[in-house]
Motif scaffolding. Sequence first.
Motif, PDB file in Angstrom:
ATOM      1  N   SER A  33       0.832  -1.211   0.000  1.00  0.00           N
ATOM      2  CA  SER A  33       0.000   0.000   0.000  1.00  0.00           C
ATOM      3  C   SER A  33       0.860   1.252   0.000  1.00  0.00           C
ATOM      4  CB  SER A  33      -0.913   0.033   1.231  1.00  0.00           C
ATOM      5  OG  SER A  33      -1.918  -0.938   1.149  1.00  0.00           O
ATOM      6  N   LEU A  35       0.363   4.984   1.269  1.00  0.00           N
ATOM      7  CA  LEU A  35      -0.503   5.728   2.181  1.00  0.00           C
ATOM      8  C   LEU A  35      -0.046   7.171   2.258  1.00  0.00           C
ATOM      9  CD1 LEU A  35      -2.621   5.875   4.550  1.00  0.00           C
ATOM     10  CD2 LEU A  35      -0.753   5.151   6.057  1.00  0.00           C
ATOM     11  N   GLU A 159      -7.906   3.750  -4.313  1.00  0.00           N
ATOM     12  CA  GLU A 159      -8.911   4.067  -3.297  1.00  0.00           C
ATOM     13  C   GLU A 159     -10.260   3.415  -3.616  1.00  0.00           C
ATOM     14  OE1 GLU A 159      -8.646   7.532  -1.101  1.00  0.00           O
ATOM     15  OE2 GLU A 159      -7.072   8.444  -2.293  1.00  0.00           O
ATOM     16  N   LYS A 173     -12.352  -4.469   3.719  1.00  0.00           N
ATOM     17  CA  LYS A 173     -10.921  -4.547   4.036  1.00  0.00           C
ATOM     18  C   LYS A 173     -10.496  -6.007   4.179  1.00  0.00           C
ATOM     19  CE  LYS A 173     -10.829  -0.413   6.945  1.00  0.00           C
ATOM     20  NZ  LYS A 173     -10.610   0.020   8.327  1.00  0.00           N
ATOM     21  N   LYS A 177      -8.227  -8.482   1.385  1.00  0.00           N
ATOM     22  CA  LYS A 177      -7.034  -9.218   1.795  1.00  0.00           C
ATOM     23  C   LYS A 177      -7.190 -10.701   1.487  1.00  0.00           C
ATOM     24  CE  LYS A 177      -3.052  -9.695   3.884  1.00  0.00           C
ATOM     25  NZ  LYS A 177      -1.819  -9.211   3.248  1.00  0.00           N
ATOM     26  N   TYR A 189      -1.967  -0.869  -3.687  1.00  0.00           N
ATOM     27  CA  TYR A 189      -3.182  -0.210  -3.204  1.00  0.00           C
ATOM     28  C   TYR A 189      -2.819   1.193  -2.731  1.00  0.00           C
ATOM     29  CZ  TYR A 189      -7.592  -0.016  -0.482  1.00  0.00           C
ATOM     30  OH  TYR A 189      -8.842   0.294   0.010  1.00  0.00           O
ATOM     31  N   ILE A 190      -3.556   2.205  -3.190  1.00  0.00           N
ATOM     32  CA  ILE A 190      -3.288   3.548  -2.673  1.00  0.00           C
ATOM     33  C   ILE A 190      -4.496   4.036  -1.885  1.00  0.00           C
ATOM     34  CG2 ILE A 190      -1.749   4.063  -4.601  1.00  0.00           C
ATOM     35  CD1 ILE A 190      -3.846   6.062  -5.574  1.00  0.00           C
ATOM     36  N   THR A 191      -4.217   4.738  -0.804  1.00  0.00           N
ATOM     37  CA  THR A 191      -5.284   5.193   0.082  1.00  0.00           C
ATOM     38  C   THR A 191      -4.791   6.344   0.953  1.00  0.00           C
ATOM     39  OG1 THR A 191      -6.819   4.495   1.824  1.00  0.00           O
ATOM     40  CG2 THR A 191      -4.636   3.497   1.861  1.00  0.00           C
ATOM     41  N   GLU A 196      -7.117   1.313   6.501  1.00  0.00           N
ATOM     42  CA  GLU A 196      -7.095   0.380   5.376  1.00  0.00           C
ATOM     43  C   GLU A 196      -5.693  -0.159   5.151  1.00  0.00           C
ATOM     44  OE1 GLU A 196     -10.631   2.630   2.823  1.00  0.00           O
ATOM     45  OE2 GLU A 196      -8.693   2.223   1.894  1.00  0.00           O
ATOM     46  N   ALA A 197      -4.715   0.745   5.151  1.00  0.00           N
ATOM     47  CA  ALA A 197      -3.333   0.329   4.878  1.00  0.00           C
ATOM     48  C   ALA A 197      -2.809  -0.602   5.965  1.00  0.00           C
ATOM     49  CB  ALA A 197      -2.438   1.564   4.756  1.00  0.00           C
ATOM     50  N   SER A 201      -2.182  -4.613   4.515  1.00  0.00           N
ATOM     51  CA  SER A 201      -0.912  -4.623   3.787  1.00  0.00           C
ATOM     52  C   SER A 201       0.161  -5.499   4.412  1.00  0.00           C
ATOM     53  CB  SER A 201      -0.373  -3.187   3.690  1.00  0.00           C
ATOM     54  OG  SER A 201      -1.355  -2.313   3.197  1.00  0.00           O
ATOM     55  N   VAL A 204       3.882  -1.095   3.690  1.00  0.00           N
ATOM     56  CA  VAL A 204       3.249   0.200   3.452  1.00  0.00           C
ATOM     57  C   VAL A 204       4.336   1.240   3.199  1.00  0.00           C
ATOM     58  CG1 VAL A 204       1.752   2.013   4.394  1.00  0.00           C
ATOM     59  CG2 VAL A 204       1.334  -0.390   4.991  1.00  0.00           C
TER      60      VAL A 204
END
Length: 356
Positions: A33, A35, A159, A173, A177, A189-191, A196-197, A201, A204
């Motif tokens: 991720s 973040l 997102e 979430k 996974k 994954y970007i957020t 979430e991260a 993840s 991260v």
Amino acid sequence: MHDLSCTGVTKTFGPFTAVSDVSLDVPSGSFFSILGPSGCGKTTLMRMIAGFETPTAGDIRIKGESVVAVPPNKRNVKMVFQHLALFPMMNVGENIAYGLRCRGDNRADIKRAVTRILERIGLPGSEEKRIDQLSGGQKQRIAIARCMVLEPDVLLLDEPLGALDLKLREHMKIELKLLQHQFETTFLYITHDQSEALVMSDQVAVMNAGRFEQIGPPKELYQAPVSGFVAGFVGDSNCLPGRIVEVRGSEAEVALDGGGAVVGHLSDASANGDEVEVFMRPEALQIGAVDGVPGLDGTVDSLLFNGANSRVLVKLATGQLIEVADPSQVDTAGEGSSVRISWFPDRARIFARRYG
């Protein structure tokens, strides 16, 4: 083998630098991720990986091969957007089959692939369903299935949970996974949502103003941040500004702005007289004096009830409010009562003060 590697990637738009000298290696089959707050450059970085933007400098490699000069439709990466972009005029099976048809696969192979992928995401026999008959979580799974049926090396998720309500987001979430483990495909994954991260993840990368501040497992980012930005952005944290009055090995005493003093772990090169911030997690604090342990006096302001995540809000003599997650006191602390807040020095992290 790394499914995805970025080396010194930079992207400028005129005088503005959106991404600055970013490097990362994403191991095969992992959930990685990025973040960071809105505007930090994470979406620009993902668009460069997908091929929708060209780096100003640096290299991007997928399965060891540079893709900087490769157009988006020739890269073996697929992308799931926040708003999913499912085709409402097509049923579930047609949505999933779309990429296979565009690729020229024969009809029998497409049918088998769609059936197989629907079974893997837990929606067998739903080929004929309309998109508007699906729940939000089911739509998420169909959007992922539409990408995964093409067997990408890397799945990019921009997102994707942002448009869901809170309860469904919490459920998804875990589901994302589980899906990643099932497919054994690399997810990037970007957020901006640190929860979430942390939950999903394996690794991260915390991004700030176009740069990575720290890359590591979620537990490491939470327990051993390397900067004030990471300490304040990842997880809940109380931040107390002050000035160092004495350094004692790995610890320092900080005189707080407005009065009082704290002792904590010195986490950077700050020295006597430097302006700093002290970060303390709510769960690192307890209400009540402990022999030989530093503390601050305050008054219980209110109880922030949130089930297992309930907090006691304490007002210090300086007027600053801090949150304390002390399960033994959450139900008994009385508003207006005087309390002593204690902590072990290694649970308080001291970093140079940030400005701007």
